[in-house]
Design a protein around this motif. Sequence first.
Motif, short mmCIF file in Angstrom:
data_model
loop_
_atom_site.label_atom_id
_atom_site.label_comp_id
_atom_site.label_asym_id
_atom_site.label_seq_id
_atom_site.Cartn_x
_atom_site.Cartn_y
_atom_site.Cartn_z
N ASP A 98 2.72 -21.78 32.39
CA ASP A 98 3.64 -21.45 33.49
C ASP A 98 2.96 -20.64 34.62
OD1 ASP A 98 5.48 -22.76 31.98
OD2 ASP A 98 6.40 -20.93 31.16
N GLY A 121 -0.01 -20.69 35.53
CA GLY A 121 -1.12 -21.43 36.14
C GLY A 121 -2.37 -21.43 35.28
N CYS A 157 0.02 -15.52 40.05
CA CYS A 157 0.66 -16.73 39.52
C CYS A 157 0.29 -17.87 40.47
CB CYS A 157 2.17 -16.50 39.50
SG CYS A 157 3.13 -17.93 39.00
N THR A 188 0.65 -21.23 42.54
CA THR A 188 1.81 -21.87 43.16
C THR A 188 1.38 -23.19 43.80
OG1 THR A 188 1.47 -20.95 45.38
CG2 THR A 188 2.62 -19.55 43.79
N ASN A 248 6.35 -21.87 46.98
CA ASN A 248 6.57 -20.62 46.26
C ASN A 248 7.70 -19.80 46.86
OD1 ASN A 248 5.87 -18.62 44.26
ND2 ASN A 248 5.22 -17.39 46.01
N TRP A 269 -1.14 -19.03 45.68
CA TRP A 269 -0.95 -18.06 44.64
C TRP A 269 0.05 -17.03 45.15
CZ3 TRP A 269 -4.78 -18.10 48.19
CH2 TRP A 269 -4.98 -16.95 48.95
N SER A 279 6.73 -17.12 37.40
CA SER A 279 6.28 -18.25 36.59
C SER A 279 7.40 -18.79 35.69
CB SER A 279 5.08 -17.85 35.73
OG SER A 279 5.50 -17.14 34.58
N THR A 319 9.12 -24.51 37.14
CA THR A 319 7.77 -24.27 36.62
C THR A 319 7.79 -24.29 35.09
OG1 THR A 319 7.31 -22.89 38.53
CG2 THR A 319 5.82 -22.67 36.67
N ALA A 326 2.82 -24.89 35.76
CA ALA A 326 2.49 -24.43 37.12
C ALA A 326 2.20 -25.64 38.00
CB ALA A 326 1.27 -23.53 37.09
N GLN A 366 -1.72 -28.32 39.01
CA GLN A 366 -2.62 -28.00 37.90
C GLN A 366 -4.01 -28.63 38.12
OE1 GLN A 366 -2.49 -26.05 35.45
NE2 GLN A 366 -3.64 -26.88 33.72
#
Length: 472
Positions: A57, A59, A87, A89, A95, A286, A298, A303, A308, A311
């Motif tokens: 989740d 990333g 995290c 995004t 995000n 991010w 996350s 997500t 995430a 990927q």
Amino acid sequence: MGNAPPPDEPLLNADPINLMRGWPSKSLLPANLICNAANQALADPTTAATGLLYGPDPGYQPCRSAIAAWLTSFYLPKNPISSERICITGGASQNLGSLLSVYTDPSYTRNIWIVAPAYMLAFRVFEDAGFAGKMRAVPEDEEGIDLSYLHEELKKSKDMDKENGQEVPRYKLNRPWAKIYKHIIYCVPTFANPSSRTMSLAHRTELVKMARAHDALIISDDVYDFLQWPADLQEGQSLKTMKTAHLPRLVDIDRELDGNAGDGFGNTCSNGSFSKIVGPGVRVGWVEGTEKFAYGVSQCGTTASGGAPSQLTSTYITLLLTSGALTNHIQFILRPAYALRYRILLEAITTHLVPLGFSLPQPNRKVVGGYFVWLSLPPKMSAAELTQRCREEENVIVAPGTIFEVPGDREGRLGFDGHVRLCFAWEEEINLARGVRGMARVAGAMLEELSRGGGSAPGFGDGREMVMNEFK
Ligand SMILES: Cc1ncc(COP(=O)(O)O)c(C=O)c1O
């Protein structure tokens, strides 16, 4: 043609000169670096499988670590940034939607306070999250935000709570990983889109304190920070200096300043993106906040279901970061190229538009950057008319200030028909001065008409429709 200046007549049959589009230059996209990284990632069976399957989740962990180290070396915070603060995004826009879905509830979160003029494509994200009619503009001043205005308005909101009692979140469940903030403050504090202004350190610190006092979350789009150069950079001068950020982010201040709310979520997050420094097509960004905050993002439903975002491209970005290729690309390709474009555009503005009465914000700052230049027009000149005539008479596309007005809050100081935004990133160097000369011809004609007593001709609307068509 040697060094002869380009022809000065409008190029009506050529492609338009587009000074509106806020995209990176096609000629500066690091396709070769991405190609190498993609080959390397996909040739390795472990990385390839990890990249092509669902991810964790928050990333791809190597990407979180690489971003944390890269940000630490650029912002130089007191303590290194841990990967748990990051995290991954799908970019800043995606995000923004996730942040709103986890950390707001339109029945409880009272307003989205938006520093204006504002990045116009954020408005729909706020509307989609249930905040139509609840967006409020906060004027930008020469220090980046009119804090006394915001303070007064937040106080009024608190007084309303005292009178009417507190609402409770109605649409969001009480999740252990999240909290619902009372307010959102949205800003682009460094090289803002559209105004290119930078918020002063003193205002950054006060803003964080204000957010804490009013249970607000500051969402800070920090997407232009890496593109910085000295304002007085001369032709041929190299860009050896300024390898580190010239100001701390709001999230750094929130982390380092005593007296936070103590619930572990903090009051600020940094919404970062590789769109402007790699390419928007990679769709990787991010968000940085406290570890608890980053984990909360996350856990956004989309997500948690798909893992995430981005990927596979996160595996490429990881290699670009750990090899130093991206840092070199920014330092040796992007910053010199954009600094040159900025200088060419500014020289053309100074030569052709300033004598007509155009002016720029924050004229005395030492560091400039980003993608944009914001211009105030001469008195009585309408940006809607100027931009439409530039399009029709000169084949030059310019963004009128009106599109950066916050929907529902466009009065007085918050209306921007007296401004235009020019982007120096998308067009090649040769077109920048050419575009400005075209603008100057139209503006000169408009000034003559105004001096003969003519006003803005009817039928130009506010320019928003034309611009939205250009985006499609
Ligand atoms: C302030 C700001 N935020 C967000 C974005 C979009 O970022 P992304 O491509 O990462 O969604 C832009 C792009 O113009 C921007 O200027």
